[in-house]
Design a protein around this motif. Structure first.
Motif, PDB file in Angstrom:
ATOM      1  N   GLU A 107     -16.152  -0.022 -10.611  1.00 27.28           N
ATOM      2  CA  GLU A 107     -14.907  -0.738 -10.891  1.00 27.28           C
ATOM      3  C   GLU A 107     -13.788   0.233 -11.252  1.00 27.28           C
ATOM      4  OE1 GLU A 107     -15.684  -3.578 -13.888  1.00 27.28           O
ATOM      5  OE2 GLU A 107     -16.821  -4.930 -12.590  1.00 27.28           O
ATOM      6  N   ASN A 108     -14.109   1.290 -12.025  1.00 24.96           N
ATOM      7  CA  ASN A 108     -13.092   2.276 -12.376  1.00 24.96           C
ATOM      8  C   ASN A 108     -12.571   2.993 -11.139  1.00 24.96           C
ATOM      9  OD1 ASN A 108     -13.289   1.696 -15.078  1.00 24.96           O
ATOM     10  ND2 ASN A 108     -14.749   3.318 -15.528  1.00 24.96           N
ATOM     11  N   LYS A 109     -13.471   3.313 -10.219  1.00 23.18           N
ATOM     12  CA  LYS A 109     -13.065   3.981  -8.984  1.00 23.18           C
ATOM     13  C   LYS A 109     -12.133   3.091  -8.174  1.00 23.18           C
ATOM     14  CE  LYS A 109     -15.001   6.358  -4.956  1.00 23.18           C
ATOM     15  NZ  LYS A 109     -16.256   6.764  -4.263  1.00 23.18           N
ATOM     16  N   GLN A 110     -12.479   1.810  -8.076  1.00 25.02           N
ATOM     17  CA  GLN A 110     -11.635   0.871  -7.335  1.00 25.02           C
ATOM     18  C   GLN A 110     -10.282   0.686  -8.018  1.00 25.02           C
ATOM     19  OE1 GLN A 110     -14.046  -2.649  -7.074  1.00 25.02           O
ATOM     20  NE2 GLN A 110     -15.377  -1.819  -5.476  1.00 25.02           N
ATOM     21  N   ASP A 111     -10.294   0.661  -9.358  1.00 25.79           N
ATOM     22  CA  ASP A 111      -9.040   0.509 -10.100  1.00 25.79           C
ATOM     23  C   ASP A 111      -8.118   1.706  -9.878  1.00 25.79           C
ATOM     24  OD1 ASP A 111      -9.973  -1.871 -11.004  1.00 25.79           O
ATOM     25  OD2 ASP A 111     -10.400  -1.210 -13.051  1.00 25.79           O
ATOM     26  N   GLN A 112      -8.680   2.905  -9.915  1.00 25.58           N
ATOM     27  CA  GLN A 112      -7.857   4.097  -9.704  1.00 25.58           C
ATOM     28  C   GLN A 112      -7.268   4.118  -8.301  1.00 25.58           C
ATOM     29  OE1 GLN A 112      -6.855   6.384 -11.869  1.00 25.58           O
ATOM     30  NE2 GLN A 112      -7.918   5.276 -13.510  1.00 25.58           N
ATOM     31  N   LEU A 113      -8.061   3.707  -7.313  1.00 22.05           N
ATOM     32  CA  LEU A 113      -7.565   3.674  -5.939  1.00 22.05           C
ATOM     33  C   LEU A 113      -6.434   2.661  -5.794  1.00 22.05           C
ATOM     34  CD1 LEU A 113      -7.786   4.529  -2.992  1.00 22.05           C
ATOM     35  CD2 LEU A 113      -9.572   2.779  -2.686  1.00 22.05           C
ATOM     36  N   LEU A 114      -6.608   1.477  -6.411  1.00 23.63           N
ATOM     37  CA  LEU A 114      -5.569   0.461  -6.342  1.00 23.63           C
ATOM     38  C   LEU A 114      -4.307   0.917  -7.065  1.00 23.63           C
ATOM     39  CD1 LEU A 114      -4.683  -2.347  -5.484  1.00 23.63           C
ATOM     40  CD2 LEU A 114      -5.751  -3.278  -7.551  1.00 23.63           C
ATOM     41  N   LEU A 115      -4.452   1.620  -8.187  1.00 21.48           N
ATOM     42  CA  LEU A 115      -3.289   2.114  -8.931  1.00 21.48           C
ATOM     43  C   LEU A 115      -2.519   3.144  -8.092  1.00 21.48           C
ATOM     44  CD1 LEU A 115      -1.635   2.198 -11.533  1.00 21.48           C
ATOM     45  CD2 LEU A 115      -3.205   3.967 -12.368  1.00 21.48           C
ATOM     46  N   GLN A 116      -3.252   4.021  -7.394  1.00 24.56           N
ATOM     47  CA  GLN A 116      -2.597   5.002  -6.530  1.00 24.56           C
ATOM     48  C   GLN A 116      -1.829   4.319  -5.399  1.00 24.56           C
ATOM     49  OE1 GLN A 116      -5.633   7.706  -5.192  1.00 24.56           O
ATOM     50  NE2 GLN A 116      -6.090   8.452  -7.254  1.00 24.56           N
ATOM     51  N   GLN A 117      -2.439   3.295  -4.807  1.00 25.57           N
ATOM     52  CA  GLN A 117      -1.761   2.558  -3.740  1.00 25.57           C
ATOM     53  C   GLN A 117      -0.520   1.847  -4.269  1.00 25.57           C
ATOM     54  OE1 GLN A 117      -4.911  -0.003  -2.403  1.00 25.57           O
ATOM     55  NE2 GLN A 117      -5.787   1.527  -1.011  1.00 25.57           N
ATOM     56  N   LEU A 118      -0.628   1.297  -5.483  1.00 29.36           N
ATOM     57  CA  LEU A 118       0.496   0.585  -6.094  1.00 29.36           C
ATOM     58  C   LEU A 118       1.663   1.534  -6.350  1.00 29.36           C
ATOM     59  CD1 LEU A 118       1.669  -1.971  -7.416  1.00 29.36           C
ATOM     60  CD2 LEU A 118       0.516  -1.305  -9.533  1.00 29.36           C
TER      61      LEU A 118
ATOM     62  N   VAL B 208      -3.349  -6.979  -9.704  1.00 28.81           N
ATOM     63  CA  VAL B 208      -2.211  -6.118 -10.003  1.00 28.81           C
ATOM     64  C   VAL B 208      -1.903  -6.155 -11.499  1.00 28.81           C
ATOM     65  CG1 VAL B 208       0.237  -5.709  -9.570  1.00 28.81           C
ATOM     66  CG2 VAL B 208      -1.258  -6.410  -7.692  1.00 28.81           C
ATOM     67  N   SER B 209      -1.930  -7.354 -12.079  1.00 35.38           N
ATOM     68  CA  SER B 209      -1.665  -7.494 -13.512  1.00 35.38           C
ATOM     69  C   SER B 209      -2.709  -6.763 -14.332  1.00 35.38           C
ATOM     70  CB  SER B 209      -1.627  -8.979 -13.891  1.00 35.38           C
ATOM     71  OG  SER B 209      -1.491  -9.142 -15.282  1.00 35.38           O
ATOM     72  N   ARG B 210      -3.972  -6.878 -13.946  1.00 35.41           N
ATOM     73  CA  ARG B 210      -5.054  -6.223 -14.694  1.00 35.41           C
ATOM     74  C   ARG B 210      -4.937  -4.705 -14.616  1.00 35.41           C
ATOM     75  NH1 ARG B 210     -10.137  -4.451 -13.527  1.00 35.41           N
ATOM     76  NH2 ARG B 210      -9.941  -5.139 -11.372  1.00 35.41           N
ATOM     77  N   ILE B 211      -4.587  -4.184 -13.431  1.00 36.15           N
ATOM     78  CA  ILE B 211      -4.431  -2.739 -13.268  1.00 36.15           C
ATOM     79  C   ILE B 211      -3.305  -2.224 -14.153  1.00 36.15           C
ATOM     80  CG2 ILE B 211      -3.647  -0.970 -11.645  1.00 36.15           C
ATOM     81  CD1 ILE B 211      -6.546  -1.691 -11.353  1.00 36.15           C
ATOM     82  N   ILE B 212      -2.191  -2.935 -14.188  1.00 42.95           N
ATOM     83  CA  ILE B 212      -1.046  -2.501 -14.996  1.00 42.95           C
ATOM     84  C   ILE B 212      -1.401  -2.481 -16.476  1.00 42.95           C
ATOM     85  CG2 ILE B 212       1.274  -3.168 -15.752  1.00 42.95           C
ATOM     86  CD1 ILE B 212       1.778  -4.156 -12.894  1.00 42.95           C
ATOM     87  N   ARG B 213      -2.122  -3.505 -16.932  1.00 42.52           N
ATOM     88  CA  ARG B 213      -2.450  -3.599 -18.357  1.00 42.52           C
ATOM     89  C   ARG B 213      -3.552  -2.626 -18.781  1.00 42.52           C
ATOM     90  NH1 ARG B 213      -4.870  -7.869 -19.187  1.00 42.52           N
ATOM     91  NH2 ARG B 213      -4.763  -8.963 -17.188  1.00 42.52           N
TER      92      ARG B 213
END
Length: 360
Positions: free
Chosen positions: A234-245, A276-281
């Motif tokens: 989950e952390n890996k997926q979150d970091q990837l999504l944050l980079q894309q964002l 998106v909201s979860r990644i930001i928080r």
């Protein structure tokens, strides 16, 4: 201790156990059924206590005593089978028994207010009682069977729970039926039977409560292990999504749009707004989307404030060029992030540039 005190103890235990189900999260079927069982036992206690003082309310409370053995059977199925163990047909059987009990108690109520004659209705009361007794005995046997069925295939903690329930349940039912009717004289039954009933009821609901708590703790432990196992992925997926964002926001300068919303970014990334909201928080220091997007705007505004081609621009123009809809939000966001107002920031930069020595 008098029998009234024993029934009052049953009232308190059942009431506390019922209210305790509000603390369980997530609420499962067995928790709801157990709360219903406890509520019915509260009515049993109130019926007996009001009968001791010849109160007419005993017949009203008696209407609520319709969810005992039938609900115990449903609880047993829910505790010792899969989550989808109770079908519509099982609820129908339990409801039929409840309606029979309510019908019998309603007859008593109507007779007490002299709307019906005991002589004219005795055959109906007797028939309902015999059918209720037959069905109740059947579901009691089924409740015990659920705890011992597939015993060998159960895990060690589940076996302990099954043995605890089966032993307590069998002892309670056996004492109230076989022992009372087979080993106690008829003259003493009226005195001793209430003691057997209330002690058995307390033991059974305490036992069910313990099993429910043990199962709840087991599920929490399993969920914690699964969360730990899934956390790296989950952390890996979150970091990837944050980079894309962040790439999307910077490359396309989306932060310069005053009307940009979180749903717009979610649609561009083909993910849910919740993600998106979860990644930001969780993956940034921002508390919400507005605070997150304003950080990009403030960094852009800082560049405009110090660049030569925009030095003659007013703060209002710079705020609008940076994506802010008005001046007040810009000033608040700028001061919160930089520690000073835009004018103060510009003045400090101008003073610093004047203090620098000219190149030789």
């Amino acid at each position: 201790m008098s029998i009234d005190s024993a029934y009052f103890l049953l009232f308190l235990i059942a009431l506390v156990a019922m209210m305790a189900q509000l603390l369980i999260r997530p609420v499962r079927t067995e928790n709801i059924l157990f709360a219903i069982l406890c509520a019915s036992l509260v009515m049993v206690a109130l019926q007996t206590l009001t009968a001791q003082v010849s109160s007419p309310y005993q017949y009203v409370f008696a209407l609520g005593t319709c969810a005992t053995c039938n609900v115990v059977w449903l609880i047993s199925r829910a505790m010792f089978r899969d989550s989808d163990s109770i079908k519509l047909r099982h609820y129908i059987v339990a409801i039929i028994i409840a309606l029979l009990v309510i019908s019998s108690r309603s007859i008593d109520l109507l007779v007490s207010v002299e709307w019906l004659s005991q002589d004219n209705i005795s055959w109906l009361k007797r028939s309902i009682g015999e059918v209720t007794q037959l069905l109740s005995s059947t579901v009691l046997a089924l409740a015990f069977w659920e705890s011992v069925k597939n015993f060998s295939a159960a895990t060690k903690p589940a076996k302990v729970q099954r043995v605890l329930f089966a032993t307590t349940f069998f002892a309670g039912v056996f004492s109230c039926t076989v022992i009372v009717q087979g080993f106690i004289s008829e003259t003493e039954q009226s005195t001793l039977r209430p003691w057997f009933v209330v002690c058995s009821a307390i033991a059974i609901i305490t036992c069910i409560w313990m099993v429910l708590v043990l199962q709840h703790l087991e599920r929490k432990a399993v969920a914690s292990v699964e969360d730990v196992a899934n956390e790296p992925q989950e952390n890996k997926q979150d970091q990837l999504l944050l980079q894309q964002l962040e790439s999307l926001i910077i490359d396309q300068k989306i932060f310069l749009r005053p009307d940009v919303k979180m749903i717009d970014l979610a649609n561009l990334l083909s993910v849910s707004e919740y993600k998106v909201s979860r990644i930001i928080r969780h993956a940034t220091t921002a508390n919400n989307f507005n605070q997150y997007i304003n950080r990009f705007r403030v960094e852009y505004a800082k560049q405009l404030l110090i660049e030569k081609q925009s030095q003659h621009w007013t703060v209002l123009v710079i705020s609008m060029e940076s994506g802010f809809a008005s001046l007040a939000p810009f000033n608040r966001a700028f001061k919160a992030q930089v520690g000073c107002t835009p004018n103060q920031f510009r003045s400090r930069h101008l003073i610093d540039s004047l203090d620098k020595p000219l190149p030789a």
